[in-house]
Design an enzyme around this catalytic site. Structure first.
Site, short mmCIF file in Angstrom:
data_model
loop_
_atom_site.label_atom_id
_atom_site.label_comp_id
_atom_site.label_asym_id
_atom_site.label_seq_id
_atom_site.Cartn_x
_atom_site.Cartn_y
_atom_site.Cartn_z
CE LYS A 200 -3.36 12.43 -1.13
NZ LYS A 200 -4.04 13.63 -1.66
CD GLU A 275 -10.74 12.64 14.36
OE1 GLU A 275 -11.94 12.97 14.40
OE2 GLU A 275 -10.09 12.30 15.36
CB CYS A 309 -15.19 18.64 10.31
SG CYS A 309 -13.89 19.00 11.48
CD GLU A 405 -19.14 17.46 5.95
OE1 GLU A 405 -18.79 16.53 5.20
OE2 GLU A 405 -18.49 17.82 6.94
P1 NAD Z 1 -11.80 13.94 0.85
O1 NAD Z 1 -12.24 12.73 1.58
O2 NAD Z 1 -12.22 14.12 -0.54
O3 NAD Z 1 -10.21 14.00 0.82
C1 NAD Z 1 -9.44 13.95 1.99
C2 NAD Z 1 -8.08 13.39 1.65
O4 NAD Z 1 -8.23 12.04 1.24
C3 NAD Z 1 -7.36 14.11 0.52
O5 NAD Z 1 -5.98 14.16 0.81
C4 NAD Z 1 -7.61 13.21 -0.66
O6 NAD Z 1 -6.64 13.31 -1.66
C5 NAD Z 1 -7.56 11.85 0.01
N1 NAD Z 1 -8.24 10.79 -0.72
C6 NAD Z 1 -9.29 10.88 -1.56
N2 NAD Z 1 -9.62 9.66 -2.04
C7 NAD Z 1 -8.76 8.78 -1.48
C8 NAD Z 1 -8.60 7.36 -1.56
N3 NAD Z 1 -9.40 6.61 -2.32
N4 NAD Z 1 -7.63 6.79 -0.84
C9 NAD Z 1 -6.83 7.53 -0.05
N5 NAD Z 1 -6.92 8.87 0.06
C10 NAD Z 1 -7.88 9.48 -0.65
O7 NAD Z 1 -12.21 15.15 1.78
P2 NAD Z 1 -11.99 16.69 1.49
O8 NAD Z 1 -13.03 17.10 0.53
O9 NAD Z 1 -10.58 16.98 1.17
O10 NAD Z 1 -12.23 17.33 2.93
C11 NAD Z 1 -13.47 17.71 3.37
C12 NAD Z 1 -14.04 16.66 4.27
O11 NAD Z 1 -13.18 16.45 5.39
C13 NAD Z 1 -15.36 17.05 4.86
O12 NAD Z 1 -16.24 15.96 4.80
C14 NAD Z 1 -15.04 17.38 6.30
O13 NAD Z 1 -16.09 17.23 7.20
C15 NAD Z 1 -13.94 16.45 6.59
N6 NAD Z 1 -13.13 16.94 7.71
C16 NAD Z 1 -13.22 16.29 8.92
C17 NAD Z 1 -12.50 16.75 10.01
C18 NAD Z 1 -12.55 16.01 11.32
O14 NAD Z 1 -11.69 16.23 12.15
N7 NAD Z 1 -13.51 15.14 11.55
C19 NAD Z 1 -11.68 17.85 9.88
C20 NAD Z 1 -11.62 18.51 8.65
C21 NAD Z 1 -12.35 18.02 7.56
#
Ligand code: NAD
Length: 502
Positions: A200, A275, A309, A405
């Site tokens: 997804k 992650e 990240c 962040e």
């Molecule tokens: P997000 O948590 O909003 O979304 C990430 C994914 O989760 C998307 O596909 C979203 O549709 C899905 N999602 C959202 N709500 C959900 C739910 N209730 N159940 C299941 N899936 C759900 O994050 P984002 O804004 O897309 O990405 C940015 C974040 O990701 C930042 O906090 C960043 O630090 C983190 N990030 C971490 C790493 C790592 O390796 N640690 C790498 C890249 C990004």
């Protein structure tokens, strides 16, 4: 068409890209399909703010179909394949990613906004390499033989061994910052271990993931092994996480969503790797090589317009070099060209969405309100989701600028007196993903690396992961590690076999 030279500008969109954008469909089993509800949602081009494509708004029914397809493939053709056959198919997929590289790179820049150079180098090339790296592990999965001391019944002897077996259907949920690469980080180890996947992707950036699933089929990977359901997080994502047919969740995203997913995973006893977010510190000691300051600011902090990240958003500089470091970092920040990602000369590109633009701008406004000093104050193109790079001084540890962040091109620079204080400031965060120290003193490096509370510590560099380097966070940055041999264990169960003989 293969990948164009990384630093060449895009003069025209490839016909294959234009055609794909007409009607991208999600990928379940053998075919592209619309959502069961018939609903769709828009994907935008961050460089213009205009609608780029519409994709199916998948829901619980679509998720169920995808998980069933993945289960059928897991129990059927995929499980019959020899490890060497899986390896061969993964290598073929890596070749196809490269052969379709320019198309994928353009799609990525169009949906995500990033520099075409990063799309070519990271999203395409590094993803192909990731599949190759993980393909190599497919033939090297091994258990152990174990001596045991079971004394009963008399006369019976025992020999035990462990088998490493694929966990089953993997729910991969990815963020929008490196869409294709994050998909590769999840799908490649899943395929290497014999799992099947329902991915997804983030709603902002689903396009390259759909294309990747198509290429997987083209590579000869059986239908149902790689499925992509496009949809919103709280709908398709939540349905996927809760689906009883899913055995393991591989999630990258925000800490807040990660907690929700972790709770659901625990309820069902699903395996999960999370992650999550970060707020990485870069600690620069008086004795650092000052020639590295430019790269520290450029790659360490502003790479992918700060949407990384591990981005080094908190720079701590020892007082002896503070003035010099600030001058260089401010100089780099002022020099960054802001503009569309299709021209690789632009180093700061639009952030991914209007919502994220508003978030980053609100963080900057809050910093100013809290009394921190912005040094740059540059302007941006009027159209598109741009945020100009900003550098703050006078930032206290308790300010939101320092603790929250931001995930955009916003950096703080803060002086410290002695090395222990620098490390204490670096550790003063709820996050612990990446960190770096900058020094030419080997003793200092050896002393302070163990003291940093982070999953990855770079020395004299920052923000550069590698497929063979375990990657993940401590504290609220997550649970588990991706990359390297250890990542395979996330996708494997250990079965102990105990054999009795006379
Ligand atoms: P997000 O948590 O909003 O979304 C990430 C994914 O989760 C998307 O596909 C979203 O549709 C899905 N999602 C959202 N709500 C959900 C739910 N209730 N159940 C299941 N899936 C759900 O994050 P984002 O804004 O897309 O990405 C940015 C974040 O990701 C930042 O906090 C960043 O630090 C983190 N990030 C971490 C790493 C790592 O390796 N640690 C790498 C890249 C990004």
């Amino acid at each position: 068409m293969r990948i164009a030279p990384p630093d060449s500008a895009v003069s025209e969109i490839l016909p294959a890209v234009a055609e794909f954008l007409n009607a991208p469909r999600m990928q379940i089993g053998p075919a592209g399909c619309a959502a069961a509800s018939g609903q769709s949602f828009a994907v935008y081009n961050p460089a213009t703010g205009a609608e780029l494509a519409r994709v199916p708004a998948g829901g619980a029914e679509d998720v169920d179909r995808a998980v069933r397809a993945a289960q059928a493939a897991f129990e059927g053709p995929w499980s019959q394949m020899l490890p060497a056959q899986r390896q061969g198919l993964m290598l073929r997929l890596a070749d196809l990613i490269e052969q379709n590289g320019e198309e994928l790179a353009q799609l990525e820049t169009l949906e995500q906004g990033k520099s075409i150079m990063l799309s070519r180098l990271i999203e395409v090339q590094a993803s192909a390499e990731y599949f190759r790296y993980m393909a190599g592990w497919a033939t090297k999965i091994e258990g152990a033989t174990l001596d045991v001391s079971i004394p009963i019944p008399p006369g019976m002897r025992y020999q035990a061994y462990t088998r490493k077996e694929p966990v089953g259907v993997v729910a991969a949920i990815t963020p929008w910052n490196f869409p294709l690469n994050m998909a590769a980080w999840k799908i490649a180890p899943a395929l290497a271990t014999g799992c099947t996947v329902v991915l997804k992707p983030a709603e902002e950036t689903p396009l390259t993931s759909i294309r990747l699933a198509q290429l997987a089929l083209e590579a000869g990977i059986p239908e149902g092994v790689v499925n992509v359901v496009t949809g919103l997080g709280h709908e398709a994502g939540a349905a996927l996480v809760a689906h009883p047919g899913v055995a393991k969740i591989a999630f990258t995203g925000s800490t807040e969503t990660g907690k929700l997913i972790g709770i659901q995973a625990m309820k069902d006893m699903k395996r999960a790797t999370l992650e999550l977010g970060g707020k990485a510190p870069m600690v620069m000691f008086d004795d650092m090589d000052l020639d590295l300051l430019g790269a520290a600011a450029g790659i360490g902090t502003f790479f992918n317009s700060g949407q990384t990240c591990c981005s080094g958003g908190r720079i701590y500089v020892q007082k002896g070099i503070y003035d010099k470091a600030l001058e260089v970092i401010a100089g780099v920040t002022r020099s960054l060209a802001v503009g569309p990602g299709m021209d690789p000369a632009n180093q700061i590109n639009p952030v991914v969405s209007a919502r994220h633009q508003a978030h980053v701008r609100a963080c900057i406004a809050r910093g100013i309100e809290d009394g921190a000093t912005p040094l740059i104050g540059a302007s941006t193109p009027a159209q598109g989701f741009y945020v100009a790079p900003e550098l703050f001084t006078g930032v206290r540890q308790d300010m939101a600028l320092m603790q929250e962040e931001i995930f955009g091109p916003v950096v703080t620079v803060t002086p410290f007196d002695d090395p222990d204080e620098g490390i204490a400031l670096a550790n003063d965060s709820r996050y612990g993903l990446g960190a770096s120290i900058w020094t030419t003193d080997l003793n200092k490096m050896m002393r302070y690396v163990p003291k940093l509370r982070a999953g990855v510590v770079w020395v004299n560099s920052h923000n550069i992961p590698d497929q063979n380097l375990p990657f993940g966070g401590v504290k609220q940055s997550g649970i588990g590690r991706e990359h390297g041999r250890g990542a395979l264990d996330n996708y494997l169960e250990t079965k102990s076999v105990c054999v009795a003989y006379r």
